[in-house]
Scaffold this motif. Structure first.
Motif, short mmCIF file in Angstrom:
data_model
loop_
_atom_site.label_atom_id
_atom_site.label_comp_id
_atom_site.label_asym_id
_atom_site.label_seq_id
_atom_site.Cartn_x
_atom_site.Cartn_y
_atom_site.Cartn_z
N ASP A 181 0.81 -1.22 0.00
CA ASP A 181 0.00 0.00 0.00
C ASP A 181 0.84 1.27 0.00
O ASP A 181 0.32 2.36 0.21
N GLU A 182 2.15 1.16 -0.24
CA GLU A 182 3.02 2.32 -0.36
C GLU A 182 3.69 2.32 -1.72
O GLU A 182 3.94 1.27 -2.30
N ALA A 183 3.97 3.50 -2.23
CA ALA A 183 4.59 3.63 -3.55
C ALA A 183 6.10 3.54 -3.43
O ALA A 183 6.71 4.15 -2.55
N GLY A 184 6.72 2.77 -4.32
CA GLY A 184 8.16 2.69 -4.38
C GLY A 184 8.72 3.65 -5.41
O GLY A 184 7.98 4.35 -6.10
N LEU B 102 11.04 -1.37 -8.54
CA LEU B 102 11.58 -1.26 -7.19
C LEU B 102 10.44 -0.87 -6.24
O LEU B 102 10.26 0.30 -5.92
N PRO B 103 9.64 -1.84 -5.81
CA PRO B 103 8.50 -1.53 -4.94
C PRO B 103 8.95 -1.11 -3.55
O PRO B 103 10.09 -1.37 -3.14
N ALA B 104 8.05 -0.46 -2.83
CA ALA B 104 8.33 -0.08 -1.45
C ALA B 104 8.58 -1.33 -0.62
O ALA B 104 7.93 -2.36 -0.80
N SER B 105 9.52 -1.24 0.31
CA SER B 105 9.79 -2.35 1.22
C SER B 105 10.32 -1.78 2.52
O SER B 105 10.82 -0.65 2.57
N ALA B 106 10.22 -2.56 3.59
CA ALA B 106 10.63 -2.12 4.92
C ALA B 106 11.15 -3.31 5.70
O ALA B 106 11.01 -4.47 5.28
N LEU B 107 11.77 -3.02 6.85
CA LEU B 107 12.21 -4.07 7.76
C LEU B 107 11.17 -4.25 8.86
O LEU B 107 10.59 -3.28 9.35
N PHE B 108 10.97 -5.50 9.25
CA PHE B 108 10.04 -5.87 10.31
C PHE B 108 10.76 -6.83 11.26
O PHE B 108 11.76 -7.44 10.90
N THR B 109 10.23 -6.96 12.48
CA THR B 109 10.69 -8.01 13.38
C THR B 109 9.50 -8.88 13.75
O THR B 109 8.35 -8.43 13.76
#
Length: 419
Positions: free
Chosen positions: A142-145, A150-157
């Motif tokens: 649901d976020e634009a890259g 190159l799509p949006a990505s993030a780190l999670f735990t």
């Protein structure tokens, strides 16, 4: 049929009082991700899952032993990570071709394989933290890259109880790995700016496991090309892949002992291709699996539920110019903070969202537009040397004038410009 390697064995006491063996990878063993070359092509492979790939545990001391395939029966698998004890493995995988890539875990001998975490996006890669949690990179649909490729990505735990927390809020973020000091090193995308060509590039960053203190890795400033896949070496140093503009990929080594932790070409010889692989298969990744020293832990000072963080900048001016800074989010402007005579400012800012700072003159005209986003976590206290200072130099030995004042509260404005 799965054939087990001759692993070391420990025992643990289960809840029923029975002792069960726990497999430990032998010294020198490695996890190898391999796939048919036709499935990945000839270019550099970076992350994500590959259909038909195998994840093998190999012991070079016993090259004739049939390997354990930790991903047997899964439709696609990606890069593995193993804990410092040499026991627990995590990796992204798809159970079927129709599934999204999720995070899986198993023992180093392949036993107890289970689904560990699912998110709305695709899991790309992971690492294991000293406290037992796993940190992983995943796309955020649901976020634009920066681009379609190159799509949006993030780190999670993800904790043992399955609780998932997002810890990075700018990027895209890829390729997490755990440093000996307990921080996570990863590749973060930065848009084009001074010293970075259009449309932008990946730069190595570090962040604490709670998402606080994110900053470019010491020594990475001015390194041309895109830096990907950082990996701490068992013998010391940090290896990563550098993708120069228009050139072939290079394996680089960060030398912690040099004055600027400079990067140099890695001079170790490439390991031999495993003989157990079928003809036409390509090694995509290999990770040392034997036990190694346990990374340090991190004592978090965050305050969950707090709507703001404290941001103190020692000097936000550029070459002595600047009268104020404007703080904005992707939704709009939060407000303007005046600079003190020494260039410092102190503000309460909203958390868990990308923020940008613009430098203004006395008339409110923009002197410089902030292009590199940053964020604060709930209750985080962040001190910035300066928006335009070399982060590898020590700040002036003086108390910032803004530190003697009450911080300007811009966190409440976040509700007005939307989330």
């Amino acid at each position: 049929m799965r054939t087990a390697l001759p692993l070391l064995a420990l025992t643990v006491l289960t809840g029923s009082g029975c002792r069960e063996p726990v497999a430990v990878a032998p010294a020198g063993a490695e996890l190898v991700l391999a796939a048919p070359a036709a499935a990945v092509g000839a270019g550099p492979w970076l992350d994500g899952v590959v259909a038909g790939a195998r994840l093998l545990l190999l012991d070079p001391a016993r090259p004739d032993e049939p390997p354990v395939d930790l991903a047997g029966g899964l439709a696609a698998v990606g890069p593995p990570a193993i804990d410092s004890a040499g026991r627990r493995v995590v990796f992204p995988a798809r159970a079927t071709a129709e599934d999204r890539a999720a995070l899986w875990e198993c023992a180093v001998d392949g036993r107890g394989r289970r689904l560990l975490a699912e998110v709305p996006g695709e899991v790309l890669g992971a690492t294991l933290l000293p406290d037992g949690r796993a940190a992983f990179a995943a796309t955020v649909p649901d976020e634009a890259g920066p681009s379609r490729d190159l799509p949006a990505s993030a780190l999670f735990t993800v904790a043992a109880d399955g609780g998932i927390e997002r810890i990075t809020f700018a990027g895209p973020a890829r390729d997490p790995a755990t440093l000996p000091d307990g921080r996570i090193v990863y590749a973060q995308w930065l848009p084009a700016a001074e010293g970075r060509p259009a449309p932008g590039s990946f730069v190595l960053f570090t962040v604490h496991p709670d998402g606080s203190g994110a900053a470019p890795l010491h020594g990475m400033h001015g390194e041309p090309g895109r830096a990907r896949r950082p990996r701490p070496r068992p013998e010391g140093g940090l290896e990563h892949l550098l993708l120069p503009p228009g050139g072939p990929p290079e394996t680089r080594l960060v030398d912690w002992g040099s004055p600027r932790a400079a990067c140099s070409p890695a001079r170790s010889a490439a390991p031999p291709r495993p003989t157990v692989l079928p003809a036409g298969w390509r090694v995509l990744d290999r990770v040392p699996a034997g036990p190694r020293p346990r990374p340090q832990g991190h004592l978090s000072s965050l305050r969950p539920g707090t709507a703001f963080g404290r941001l103190l900048a020692i000097d936000a001016r550029r070459d002595g110019r600047g009268a104020s800074v404007r703080l904005r989010t992707s939704d709009g402007v939060l407000g303007t903070v005046p600079l003190q005579a020494d260039g410092s400012f102190f503000a309460l800012v909203p958390v868990d969202r990308p923020l940008w700072l613009d430098l203004l003159d006395r008339t409110g005209a923009v002197l410089e537009t902030g292009r590199s986003p940053f964020w604060l976590r709930p209750g985080e206290n962040r001190i910035c040397v300066g928006c335009h200072e070399n982060p590898e130099t020590a700040p002036p030995n003086r108390r910032p004038a803004a530190a003697l004042l009450e911080p300007l509260d811009l966190s409440a404005a976040a509700a007005e410009v939307g989330r």
